[in-house]
Design a protein around this motif. Structure first.
Motif, PDB file in Angstrom:
ATOM      1  N   GLY A 265       0.670  -1.123   0.025  1.00 23.18           N
ATOM      2  CA  GLY A 265       0.056   0.001   0.085  1.00 23.18           C
ATOM      3  C   GLY A 265       0.805   1.191   0.074  1.00 23.18           C
ATOM      4  N   ILE A 266       1.976   1.387   0.629  1.00 24.50           N
ATOM      5  CA  ILE A 266       2.859   2.502   0.646  1.00 24.50           C
ATOM      6  C   ILE A 266       3.222   2.570  -0.719  1.00 24.50           C
ATOM      7  N   VAL A 267       3.908   1.508  -1.263  1.00 23.29           N
ATOM      8  CA  VAL A 267       4.349   1.667  -2.680  1.00 23.29           C
ATOM      9  C   VAL A 267       3.323   2.281  -3.697  1.00 23.29           C
ATOM     10  N   SER A 268       2.023   1.900  -3.597  1.00 30.26           N
ATOM     11  CA  SER A 268       0.814   2.473  -4.393  1.00 30.26           C
ATOM     12  C   SER A 268       0.827   4.129  -3.856  1.00 30.26           C
ATOM     13  N   GLY A 269       1.155   4.368  -2.834  1.00 29.10           N
ATOM     14  CA  GLY A 269       0.945   5.755  -2.358  1.00 29.10           C
ATOM     15  C   GLY A 269       2.274   6.420  -2.799  1.00 29.10           C
ATOM     16  N   LEU A 270       3.486   5.785  -2.896  1.00 21.68           N
ATOM     17  CA  LEU A 270       4.585   6.600  -3.626  1.00 21.68           C
ATOM     18  C   LEU A 270       4.149   6.773  -5.115  1.00 21.68           C
TER      19      LEU A 270
END
Length: 412
Positions: free
Chosen positions: A70-75
């Protein structure tokens, strides 16, 4: 979970709803274009609403689960979508969405069919469907351009004030794209007035003027000329000159190429942790909120260092939120985007990256209609007609692409 029994029908319904939601979320953003607000502030409104509404999936029976993906998606999403907001506010909703949608279709095609090997009925026909879709999207973007059919060939460069003539000549050529001066058509001559600021902070202002005496001493800047100063961005010492619209298109390109990757991590979350599309929403929104917060911290630290370690000055230098003017539009844009985002995640889960996310780019149809009929971004019967022809080609591509979807998504 309420969605446990969903089939591809759910995916198509979700993708259709995403098209309408994503095609409309830019309307509140565009409607407040006269408010001088930093584009990242508008993105922050969207991110907060996305985070708050993500928890509603609990009422659908989804468990609270987190994944680092999910953090990667946010990036991918937060910086890309911020550039998308900049694009809408400077290039217009029709051309901005058209540009990034075209690029995102290519991204989804590459990752979905080539890299993830998602099942389709016929690869050759699927690629033809993608090409048809791309042709339609490019045409819609092209005829969303408010400057279509216009030319700068009537402008002639004239420098004023002191300075290096060679430098000004080089800047003039860069500004006008190297176009030769037009012939004199009447007793009045159209001129372009170029005003140079001190060498340490050079700027170029461009506006068409009708003047009888072309000597520098009689050339004066009026309010219209001054306002046009904001419409030019001078880069690399005058070697590159871009208008606000061109910068907006560039922002749309970034959103398409970088922001268009935001659902790629969903593939790995489903593969590694067996997360469904709905359960990924919380991780996606939480990761995006974390990225947004870190960017604000970075901005504060930059201003804190720049302002000589003054806390009050650093806080005062941060972009203003304009809550009174942008609170409601920001929340509305965030809600519309959140609905589209949730539906796009379901679409990718049940239809696959290549077909599901590409279908969602039909948002261009909706945003284009807003641009034509509400914001009047496209004018002229011929241009509007060509836009609708391109829109029809896009619909054909979408239907063709839908027909080629075969079998279950490989990464469900």
């Amino acid at each position: 979970s309420v969605l446990a029994g969903c089939t591809e029908t759910c995916g198509w319904f979700a993708a259709t709803l995403a098209v309408f939601s994503w095609g409309t979320f830019g309307v509140p953003i565009k409607s407040n274009v006269n408010v001088d607000v930093n584009f990242f502030v508008m993105q922050s409104y969207k991110t907060m609403v996305c985070f708050l509404t993500s928890w509603l999936v609990i009422f659908l029976g989804e468990p609270v689960r987190f994944t680092p993906w999910g953090i990667v998606s946010g990036l991918f999403w937060v910086p890309g979508a911020a550039c998308g907001i900049y694009a809408i506010r400077n290039a217009g909703i029709a051309v901005a969405v058209g540009t990034w949608s075209s690029i995102q279709v290519v991204v989804s095609c590459v990752f979905g069919i080539i890299i993830f090997q998602e099942a389709v009925k016929d690869k050759a026909q699927t690629m033809c469907a993608f090409m048809t879709l791309m042709i339609g999207l490019i045409g819609m973007s092209r005829y969303s351009d408010p400057s279509a059919g216009k030319t700068s060939s009537d402008y002639v460069a004239v420098s004023t004030g002191d300075g290096n003539p060679d430098e000004k000549s080089r800047k003039s050529k860069a500004l006008l794209g190297g176009l030769a001066p037009s012939k004199r058509k009447s007793s009045k001559i159209e001129k372009v007035l170029i005003e140079s600021s001190p060498p340490s902070n050079e700027a170029i202002v461009v506006t068409p003027m009708e003047i009888e005496d072309i000597s520098p001493e009689t050339s004066l800047l009026d309010e219209d000329v001054k306002s046009l100063a904001k419409d030019r961005v001078i880069l690399f010492g005058g070697r590159l000159v871009l208008t606000r619209r061109q910068m907006g298109v560039l922002g749309a390109v970034v959103n398409g190429a970088w922001g268009g990757l935001n659902l790629i991590p969903l593939h790995y979350a489903q593969r590694d942790q067996g997360m469904s599309g709905a359960s990924y929403v919380i991780s996606y929104a939480s990761g995006s909120m974390l990225v947004c917060t870190l960017i604000w911290i970075g901005l504060f630290l930059y201003q804190y260092s720049k302002k000589g370690s003054s806390l009050s000055d650093a806080l005062d230098a941060l972009p203003k939120w304009h809550v009174n003017e942008l609170g409601v539009p920001g929340v509305l844009a965030g809600l519309l985007y959140s609905v589209g985002n949730f539906c796009s995640i379901l679409a990718v889960s049940y239809l696959g990256q290549g077909v599901g996310f590409s279908f969602c780019q039909g948002q261009l149809l909706i945003s284009g209609l807003w641009g034509v009929f509400y914001f009047k971004e496209i004018t002229g019967r011929e241009t509007i007609f060509k836009w609708f022809v391109s829109a029809s080609i896009t619909i054909v591509g979408i239907i063709w692409l839908s027909y080629q979807k075969g079998g279950a998504a490989m990464h469900r």
